[in-house]
Design a protein around this motif. Structure first.
Motif, PDB file in Angstrom:
ATOM      1  N   ASN A  76       0.807  -1.219   0.000  1.00  0.00           N
ATOM      2  CA  ASN A  76       0.000   0.000   0.000  1.00  0.00           C
ATOM      3  C   ASN A  76       0.840   1.270   0.000  1.00  0.00           C
ATOM      4  O   ASN A  76       0.578   2.188  -0.768  1.00  0.00           O
ATOM      5  N   THR A  77       1.847   1.324   0.858  1.00  0.00           N
ATOM      6  CA  THR A  77       2.659   2.531   0.947  1.00  0.00           C
ATOM      7  C   THR A  77       3.428   2.761  -0.347  1.00  0.00           C
ATOM      8  O   THR A  77       3.494   3.889  -0.849  1.00  0.00           O
ATOM      9  N   LEU A  78       3.996   1.705  -0.919  1.00  0.00           N
ATOM     10  CA  LEU A  78       4.721   1.852  -2.187  1.00  0.00           C
ATOM     11  C   LEU A  78       3.775   2.249  -3.317  1.00  0.00           C
ATOM     12  O   LEU A  78       4.142   3.030  -4.195  1.00  0.00           O
ATOM     13  N   LEU A  79       2.574   1.734  -3.286  1.00  0.00           N
ATOM     14  CA  LEU A  79       1.577   2.076  -4.293  1.00  0.00           C
ATOM     15  C   LEU A  79       1.191   3.554  -4.189  1.00  0.00           C
ATOM     16  O   LEU A  79       1.147   4.268  -5.199  1.00  0.00           O
TER      17      LEU A  79
ATOM     18  N   ASP B 224       3.362  10.708  -8.314  1.00  0.00           N
ATOM     19  CA  ASP B 224       3.772  11.292  -9.592  1.00  0.00           C
ATOM     20  C   ASP B 224       2.587  11.676 -10.467  1.00  0.00           C
ATOM     21  O   ASP B 224       2.775  12.240 -11.541  1.00  0.00           O
ATOM     22  N   GLY B 225       1.375  11.344 -10.045  1.00  0.00           N
ATOM     23  CA  GLY B 225       0.189  11.689 -10.823  1.00  0.00           C
ATOM     24  C   GLY B 225      -0.533  10.457 -11.329  1.00  0.00           C
ATOM     25  O   GLY B 225      -0.135   9.326 -11.041  1.00  0.00           O
ATOM     26  N   PRO B 226      -1.620  10.665 -12.097  1.00  0.00           N
ATOM     27  CA  PRO B 226      -2.428   9.553 -12.594  1.00  0.00           C
ATOM     28  C   PRO B 226      -1.592   8.571 -13.412  1.00  0.00           C
ATOM     29  O   PRO B 226      -0.717   8.980 -14.177  1.00  0.00           O
ATOM     30  N   GLN B 227      -1.881   7.285 -13.220  1.00  0.00           N
ATOM     31  CA  GLN B 227      -1.144   6.250 -13.935  1.00  0.00           C
ATOM     32  C   GLN B 227      -2.072   5.109 -14.301  1.00  0.00           C
ATOM     33  O   GLN B 227      -3.034   4.812 -13.594  1.00  0.00           O
ATOM     34  N   ARG B 228      -1.738   4.463 -15.397  1.00  0.00           N
ATOM     35  CA  ARG B 228      -2.475   3.279 -15.822  1.00  0.00           C
ATOM     36  C   ARG B 228      -2.037   2.074 -14.997  1.00  0.00           C
ATOM     37  O   ARG B 228      -0.934   2.026 -14.464  1.00  0.00           O
ATOM     38  N   TYR B 229      -2.926   1.109 -14.956  1.00  0.00           N
ATOM     39  CA  TYR B 229      -2.684  -0.139 -14.219  1.00  0.00           C
ATOM     40  C   TYR B 229      -1.353  -0.765 -14.631  1.00  0.00           C
ATOM     41  O   TYR B 229      -0.544  -1.135 -13.788  1.00  0.00           O
ATOM     42  N   SER B 230      -1.113  -0.879 -15.932  1.00  0.00           N
ATOM     43  CA  SER B 230       0.098  -1.548 -16.426  1.00  0.00           C
ATOM     44  C   SER B 230       1.365  -0.807 -16.008  1.00  0.00           C
ATOM     45  O   SER B 230       2.385  -1.425 -15.697  1.00  0.00           O
ATOM     46  N   THR B 231       1.306   0.508 -15.969  1.00  0.00           N
ATOM     47  CA  THR B 231       2.461   1.299 -15.537  1.00  0.00           C
ATOM     48  C   THR B 231       2.781   1.023 -14.075  1.00  0.00           C
ATOM     49  O   THR B 231       3.943   0.800 -13.715  1.00  0.00           O
ATOM     50  N   ILE B 232       1.754   1.022 -13.247  1.00  0.00           N
ATOM     51  CA  ILE B 232       1.945   0.746 -11.822  1.00  0.00           C
ATOM     52  C   ILE B 232       2.517  -0.653 -11.639  1.00  0.00           C
ATOM     53  O   ILE B 232       3.473  -0.856 -10.894  1.00  0.00           O
ATOM     54  N   LYS B 233       1.921  -1.612 -12.321  1.00  0.00           N
ATOM     55  CA  LYS B 233       2.352  -3.009 -12.208  1.00  0.00           C
ATOM     56  C   LYS B 233       3.819  -3.165 -12.587  1.00  0.00           C
ATOM     57  O   LYS B 233       4.595  -3.822 -11.894  1.00  0.00           O
ATOM     58  N   ASN B 234       4.211  -2.549 -13.687  1.00  0.00           N
ATOM     59  CA  ASN B 234       5.597  -2.655 -14.144  1.00  0.00           C
ATOM     60  C   ASN B 234       6.576  -1.948 -13.211  1.00  0.00           C
ATOM     61  O   ASN B 234       7.677  -2.442 -12.969  1.00  0.00           O
ATOM     62  N   GLN B 235       6.186  -0.797 -12.696  1.00  0.00           N
ATOM     63  CA  GLN B 235       7.065  -0.041 -11.808  1.00  0.00           C
ATOM     64  C   GLN B 235       7.296  -0.749 -10.475  1.00  0.00           C
ATOM     65  O   GLN B 235       8.388  -0.691  -9.920  1.00  0.00           O
TER      66      GLN B 235
ATOM     67  N   SER C 113       6.640  -4.113  -9.894  1.00  0.00           N
ATOM     68  CA  SER C 113       6.866  -5.570 -10.035  1.00  0.00           C
ATOM     69  C   SER C 113       5.989  -6.347  -9.056  1.00  0.00           C
ATOM     70  O   SER C 113       6.457  -7.192  -8.289  1.00  0.00           O
ATOM     71  N   ILE C 114       4.715  -6.071  -9.092  1.00  0.00           N
ATOM     72  CA  ILE C 114       3.719  -6.671  -8.193  1.00  0.00           C
ATOM     73  C   ILE C 114       2.817  -7.569  -9.032  1.00  0.00           C
ATOM     74  O   ILE C 114       2.591  -7.303 -10.219  1.00  0.00           O
TER      75      ILE C 114
ATOM     76  N   SER D 180      -0.575  -9.223 -10.527  1.00  0.00           N
ATOM     77  CA  SER D 180      -1.864  -8.628 -10.914  1.00  0.00           C
ATOM     78  C   SER D 180      -2.905  -8.786  -9.820  1.00  0.00           C
ATOM     79  O   SER D 180      -3.652  -7.846  -9.520  1.00  0.00           O
ATOM     80  N   ARG D 181      -2.964  -9.969  -9.230  1.00  0.00           N
ATOM     81  CA  ARG D 181      -3.952 -10.230  -8.180  1.00  0.00           C
ATOM     82  C   ARG D 181      -3.758  -9.298  -6.988  1.00  0.00           C
ATOM     83  O   ARG D 181      -4.715  -8.664  -6.518  1.00  0.00           O
ATOM     84  N   VAL D 182      -2.533  -9.169  -6.530  1.00  0.00           N
ATOM     85  CA  VAL D 182      -2.261  -8.323  -5.363  1.00  0.00           C
ATOM     86  C   VAL D 182      -2.490  -6.852  -5.701  1.00  0.00           C
ATOM     87  O   VAL D 182      -3.093  -6.121  -4.906  1.00  0.00           O
ATOM     88  N   LEU D 183      -2.058  -6.420  -6.876  1.00  0.00           N
ATOM     89  CA  LEU D 183      -2.261  -5.028  -7.263  1.00  0.00           C
ATOM     90  C   LEU D 183      -3.746  -4.694  -7.319  1.00  0.00           C
ATOM     91  O   LEU D 183      -4.175  -3.657  -6.805  1.00  0.00           O
ATOM     92  N   THR D 184      -4.527  -5.564  -7.912  1.00  0.00           N
ATOM     93  CA  THR D 184      -5.973  -5.350  -7.993  1.00  0.00           C
ATOM     94  C   THR D 184      -6.586  -5.255  -6.597  1.00  0.00           C
ATOM     95  O   THR D 184      -7.394  -4.357  -6.325  1.00  0.00           O
ATOM     96  N   GLU D 185      -6.193  -6.150  -5.691  1.00  0.00           N
ATOM     97  CA  GLU D 185      -6.707  -6.129  -4.318  1.00  0.00           C
ATOM     98  C   GLU D 185      -6.349  -4.831  -3.616  1.00  0.00           C
ATOM     99  O   GLU D 185      -7.197  -4.205  -2.960  1.00  0.00           O
ATOM    100  N   ARG D 186      -5.098  -4.410  -3.746  1.00  0.00           N
ATOM    101  CA  ARG D 186      -4.643  -3.200  -3.049  1.00  0.00           C
ATOM    102  C   ARG D 186      -5.317  -1.951  -3.614  1.00  0.00           C
ATOM    103  O   ARG D 186      -5.694  -1.050  -2.866  1.00  0.00           O
ATOM    104  N   LEU D 187      -5.456  -1.882  -4.931  1.00  0.00           N
ATOM    105  CA  LEU D 187      -6.129  -0.728  -5.531  1.00  0.00           C
ATOM    106  C   LEU D 187      -7.579  -0.647  -5.077  1.00  0.00           C
ATOM    107  O   LEU D 187      -8.081   0.434  -4.760  1.00  0.00           O
ATOM    108  N   LYS D 188      -8.264  -1.789  -5.029  1.00  0.00           N
ATOM    109  CA  LYS D 188      -9.655  -1.803  -4.547  1.00  0.00           C
ATOM    110  C   LYS D 188      -9.732  -1.364  -3.091  1.00  0.00           C
ATOM    111  O   LYS D 188     -10.635  -0.616  -2.705  1.00  0.00           O
ATOM    112  N   GLU D 189      -8.784  -1.837  -2.280  1.00  0.00           N
ATOM    113  CA  GLU D 189      -8.754  -1.456  -0.862  1.00  0.00           C
ATOM    114  C   GLU D 189      -8.535   0.049  -0.713  1.00  0.00           C
ATOM    115  O   GLU D 189      -9.255   0.715   0.035  1.00  0.00           O
ATOM    116  N   LEU D 190      -7.557   0.590  -1.432  1.00  0.00           N
ATOM    117  CA  LEU D 190      -7.264   2.020  -1.337  1.00  0.00           C
ATOM    118  C   LEU D 190      -8.392   2.858  -1.930  1.00  0.00           C
ATOM    119  O   LEU D 190      -8.649   3.967  -1.458  1.00  0.00           O
TER     120      LEU D 190
END
Length: 106
Positions: free
Chosen positions: A22-25, A31-42, A44-45, A47-57
């Motif tokens: 969460n804190t790293l996300l 840095d501003g609005p970002q697409r899912y793929s950009t966040i994922k690549n930056q 290295s998380i 997909s399942r965990v990124l989706t869960e964390r984004l929904k939580e936040l």
């Protein structure tokens, strides 16, 4: 600090920030609005965990999900006012870690 006397809001804030990624996300989205793929690549998380964390936040109103109607559909994530309010805390941690935290060489 006596845990029985800890403010429930402070405890919840720590639980949100301490949830893995969460804190790293949040830091990534400073840095501003970002697409899912950009966040994922930056980060290295997975997909399942990124989706869960984004929904939580998003449910905590820290992150805003925006669907941009186009072909294909574009989805961007950005911090809300509440999310950006965490900036001084993260910057203070960044300064503290630069001064006091050492990384073991591998």
């Amino acid at each position: 600090m006596n845990q029985k006397n800890m403010c429930p809001r402070f405890e919840k804030a720590l639980m949100i920030l301490n949830h893995r990624w969460n804190t790293l996300l949040i830091y990534q989205l400073l840095d501003g609005p970002q697409r899912y793929s950009t966040i994922k690549n930056q980060l290295s998380i997975s997909s399942r965990v990124l989706t869960e964390r984004l929904k939580e936040l998003e449910s905590e109103e820290i992150v805003l999900r925006t669907v941009i109607p186009s072909t294909p559909v574009v989805i961007e994530y950005e911090l809300t006012e509440k999310g950006y309010a965490i900036t001084p805390v993260l910057k203070a941690i960044e300064e503290w870690s630069s001064k006091w935290v050492t990384i073991a060489e591998e």
